[in-house]
Design an enzyme around this catalytic site. Structure first.
Site, short mmCIF file in Angstrom:
data_model
loop_
_atom_site.label_atom_id
_atom_site.label_comp_id
_atom_site.label_asym_id
_atom_site.label_seq_id
_atom_site.Cartn_x
_atom_site.Cartn_y
_atom_site.Cartn_z
N ARG A 10 11.89 52.20 34.64
CA ARG A 10 10.60 52.88 34.79
C ARG A 10 9.84 53.03 33.47
O ARG A 10 8.66 53.38 33.46
CB ARG A 10 10.82 54.25 35.46
CG ARG A 10 11.25 54.14 36.92
CD ARG A 10 11.86 55.43 37.45
NE ARG A 10 13.27 55.59 37.07
CZ ARG A 10 14.05 56.60 37.46
NH1 ARG A 10 13.55 57.55 38.22
NH2 ARG A 10 15.32 56.67 37.07
N GLY A 17 25.35 52.16 38.12
CA GLY A 17 25.25 53.59 38.35
C GLY A 17 25.97 54.45 37.33
O GLY A 17 26.79 53.95 36.54
N GLU A 27 20.84 62.83 45.92
CA GLU A 27 19.81 62.14 45.12
C GLU A 27 18.48 62.10 45.87
O GLU A 27 18.45 62.12 47.11
CB GLU A 27 20.26 60.72 44.79
CG GLU A 27 21.44 60.67 43.84
CD GLU A 27 21.20 61.41 42.53
OE1 GLU A 27 20.15 61.18 41.90
OE2 GLU A 27 22.03 62.26 42.16
N ASN A 37 -8.21 59.88 -18.19
CA ASN A 37 -9.35 60.10 -17.31
C ASN A 37 -9.89 58.74 -16.87
O ASN A 37 -10.30 57.94 -17.71
CB ASN A 37 -10.43 60.88 -18.05
CG ASN A 37 -11.47 61.42 -17.08
OD1 ASN A 37 -11.73 60.82 -16.05
ND2 ASN A 37 -12.06 62.55 -17.42
N ASN A 43 -4.92 43.40 -9.93
CA ASN A 43 -3.47 43.22 -10.12
C ASN A 43 -2.95 41.93 -9.52
O ASN A 43 -1.80 41.58 -9.72
CB ASN A 43 -2.72 44.42 -9.51
CG ASN A 43 -3.01 44.59 -8.03
OD1 ASN A 43 -4.10 44.26 -7.56
ND2 ASN A 43 -2.04 45.08 -7.30
N TYR A 44 -3.79 41.21 -8.80
CA TYR A 44 -3.31 40.06 -8.03
C TYR A 44 -4.12 38.83 -8.42
O TYR A 44 -5.35 38.84 -8.35
CB TYR A 44 -3.51 40.39 -6.53
CG TYR A 44 -2.95 39.39 -5.57
CD1 TYR A 44 -1.66 38.89 -5.73
CD2 TYR A 44 -3.71 38.93 -4.49
CE1 TYR A 44 -1.14 37.98 -4.81
CE2 TYR A 44 -3.20 38.03 -3.58
CZ TYR A 44 -1.90 37.54 -3.75
OH TYR A 44 -1.40 36.64 -2.85
C1 UD1 Z 1 20.39 61.25 37.35
C2 UD1 Z 1 21.25 61.96 38.39
C3 UD1 Z 1 20.38 63.00 39.09
C4 UD1 Z 1 19.85 63.99 38.06
C5 UD1 Z 1 19.11 63.26 36.93
C6 UD1 Z 1 18.83 64.22 35.80
C7 UD1 Z 1 22.88 60.31 39.15
C8 UD1 Z 1 23.31 59.45 40.27
N1 UD1 Z 1 21.75 61.00 39.34
O1 UD1 Z 1 19.33 60.60 38.02
O2 UD1 Z 1 21.15 63.70 40.05
O3 UD1 Z 1 19.00 64.92 38.66
O4 UD1 Z 1 19.91 62.19 36.39
O5 UD1 Z 1 18.01 63.66 34.81
O6 UD1 Z 1 23.54 60.37 38.15
N2 UD1 Z 1 23.26 55.23 33.27
C9 UD1 Z 1 24.21 54.39 32.78
N3 UD1 Z 1 24.60 53.33 33.54
C10 UD1 Z 1 24.06 53.08 34.77
C11 UD1 Z 1 23.08 53.96 35.25
C12 UD1 Z 1 22.70 55.04 34.49
O7 UD1 Z 1 24.71 54.57 31.67
O8 UD1 Z 1 24.47 52.09 35.40
C13 UD1 Z 1 22.85 56.37 32.42
C14 UD1 Z 1 21.38 56.25 32.01
O9 UD1 Z 1 21.26 55.55 30.79
C15 UD1 Z 1 20.95 57.71 31.92
C16 UD1 Z 1 21.87 58.43 32.90
O10 UD1 Z 1 22.96 57.56 33.15
O11 UD1 Z 1 21.14 58.24 30.64
C17 UD1 Z 1 21.18 58.77 34.20
O12 UD1 Z 1 20.66 57.60 34.80
P1 UD1 Z 1 19.22 57.53 35.44
O13 UD1 Z 1 19.04 56.19 36.03
O14 UD1 Z 1 18.22 58.02 34.48
O15 UD1 Z 1 19.43 58.58 36.63
P2 UD1 Z 1 18.38 59.48 37.33
O16 UD1 Z 1 17.74 58.72 38.43
O17 UD1 Z 1 17.49 60.11 36.36
CA CA Z 2 17.15 59.96 34.18
#
Ligand code: UD1
Ligand code: CA
Length: 464
Positions: free
Chosen positions: A18, A89, A165, A388, A397-398
């Site tokens: 996003r 995830g 979610e 002054n 300079n160049y």
């Molecule tokens: C997530 C939570 C949601 C919460 C929100 C708060 C889950 C499933 N949902 O949603 O309940 O309200 O954060 O801000 O966790 N990430 C990874 N690997 C992945 C996917 C994500 O490392 O494969 C990390 C992202 O970099 C991020 C965090 O996990 O720092 C959360 O991921 P993001 O996709 O932002 O989840 P949200 O939809 O915001």
């Molecule tokens: Ca997030």
């Protein structure tokens, strides 16, 4: 101290779709620091047993920036990186750090995109987790607009039941305004067990970390909510609009801090101070100023409106008049700059020097009490004390290929509209006549005049 046997795992592997950006989300800046810096610092201030960071999207770039800056950001706890390859995830991210989980009894898991989190909240979460001998704890906050967040669903007794979610929430669930902040504490063994029991969920068939809490609860260990009224600290950055929102909150916090510590901000809504800046007491900062990077401003300074200072050191009792622009330079005490002065990188102003209207200084030293007050360009110059410089003086300079030095020793007096064709040296107490183009060394105490004599031809004037 609370967190001695607790390790902190930061999730920062997600695609950040996003953001619509080629820059990985953890590296987007909030008040001068990458997003991830704030989470690392909050983790560090818990003094944890270890810090782990899960990287994936843009892994190499994130790892490089974090590793390079750890000591500058004050992170002294060793940081282990884990690479998540599947990006399926938040639970898969935690799974990628399984060796980390196995090493520690209690693990705090933090989303890497919530820069406004406060250390005291994290501390209280760990305390409650310990007091309640919980298997899992989540930070829940009530927000005015819960859209996009996971909702905390409670049972009829008001106890935690599950997290749903946004994409999976029915109408009734969507109305719940208590959201999951993405900050958790887990009993590591319980978390590892729950991770092995997950099934993919939602439109993208992801493994949700949020599902581990209800699994842990069902297995008999308490899963609890720590509630904070300060909902701003839960703001997750998924879009540029949220990045701007977080920056605004952070900026207000920084400005508040300085006002509590003896700095006058005439219009704090329109004052932009990065998180790494330092400012001394009784300094007054007018509207529209930008103080960026690791800038240091002394005490009792005056910054008129629209002053820009980046990665520079300004000593005490300095006046920066309107529109002054300073990059990577040093200004000693009692100097005066502007209006509209420009210091380009590697410029040094010694005590009580003056650089005035529309003058530009580059990679030069301006000695103690010396003045470059009007419409000048001084580049690659070593200038002594008490010099002054007249209006419109230019160092040439160049030569089209190389840059050359100009040396102007102590107490030289330079008339207006002089060109110094570098390399050239002017020795102490010399005087340069107005309009001169100086190409040769000028001896100490000498007067150099290098311009053609005036001739007046009769009857050749404007009148016919
Ligand atoms: C997530 C939570 C949601 C919460 C929100 C708060 C889950 C499933 N949902 O949603 O309940 O309200 O954060 O801000 O966790 N990430 C990874 N690997 C992945 C996917 C994500 O490392 O494969 C990390 C992202 O970099 C991020 C965090 O996990 O720092 C959360 O991921 P993001 O996709 O932002 O989840 P949200 O939809 O915001
Ligand atoms: Ca997030």
């Amino acid at each position: 101290m609370v967190a001695k046997n607790t390790a902190v795992l930061i999730l920062a592997a997600g695609k950040g779709t996003r953001m619509k950006s080629s820059l990985p989300k953890p590296l987007h800046a909030v008040c001068g620091y990458p997003l991830i810096t704030y989470i690392l610092r909050a983790a560090q201030s818990l003094n944890p047993a270890a810090i782990g960071v899960v990287i994936g999207h843009g892994a190499e770039q994130v790892k490089e920036i974090v590793t390079e800056n750890l000591s500058a950001w004050g992170i002294t706890t060793p940081v282990d990186f884990f690479v998540q390859t599947d990006l399926s995830g938040s639970a898969s991210a935690v799974k990628a750090a399984l060796p980390f989980l196995q090493k520690h009894q209690t693990v705090m898991v933090l989303n890497g995109d919530t820069p406004l989190l406060k250390t005291e909240t994290l501390r209280k979460m760990i305390e409650q987790f310990q007091e309640q001998a919980a298997g899992a704890l989540v930070l829940g906050v009530k927000v005015p607009d819960p859209f996009g967040y996971g909702r905390i669903v409670r049972d009829t007794k008001g106890q935690f039941e599950k997290i749903v979610e946004q994409s999976d929430a029915d109408d009734a669930t969507q109305k719940i305004n208590e959201i999951n902040s993405g900050m958790y504490v887990f009993d590591s063994a319980a978390l590892q067990k729950a991770l092995s029991q997950l099934t993919p969920q939602g439109p993208k068939h992801e493994f949700y970390l949020t599902d581990t809490l209800s699994i842990i609860k069902k297995s008999g260990q308490p899963a609890v909510v720590f509630t904070s009224a300060d909902f701003k600290q839960a703001l997750g950055i998924n879009s540029r609009a949220q990045l701007a929102e977080a920056t605004q909150v952070m900026r207000a916090r920084i400005n508040q801090f300085y006002m509590e510590n003896g700095v006058t901000l005439i219009n704090p809504q329109d004052t932009y101070i990065d998180a790494g800046v330092q400012i001394g007491e009784d300094t007054v900062i007018a509207s529209g100023c930008y103080l960026l990077g690791n800038t240091k401003i002394g005490s009792n300074c005056t910054l008129e409106s629209n002053v820009y200072v980046q990665n520079s050191k300004i000593a005490n009792n300095v006046v920066l008049k309107q529109g002054t622009y300073i990059e990577e330079s040093e200004v000693a005490e009692e100097c005066q700059l502007g209006p509209y002065a420009h210091l380009r990188p590697k410029s040094t102003l010694c005590k009580a020097a003056k650089v005035g209207n529309f003058s530009e200084i580059k990679k030069s030293v301006i000695g103690e009490g010396s003045k470059v007050n009007h419409l000048s360009y001084i580049g690659d110059t070593q200038m002594g004390a008490g010099v002054n410089v007249g209006a419109g003086t230019i160092t040439c300079n160049y030569d089209g290929v190389n840059k050359h030095q100009t040396i102007i020793e102590d107490h030289v007096f330079v008339g207006s509209n002089v060109n110094f064709v570098a390399p050239v040296t002017v020795h102490e107490y010399a005087k340069i006549g107005a309009g001169s183009t100086v190409t040769k060394e000028v001896a100490a105490n000498g007067l150099a005049i290098a311009r053609s004599r005036q001739v007046v031809l009769e009857n050749k004037g404007a009148k016919k």
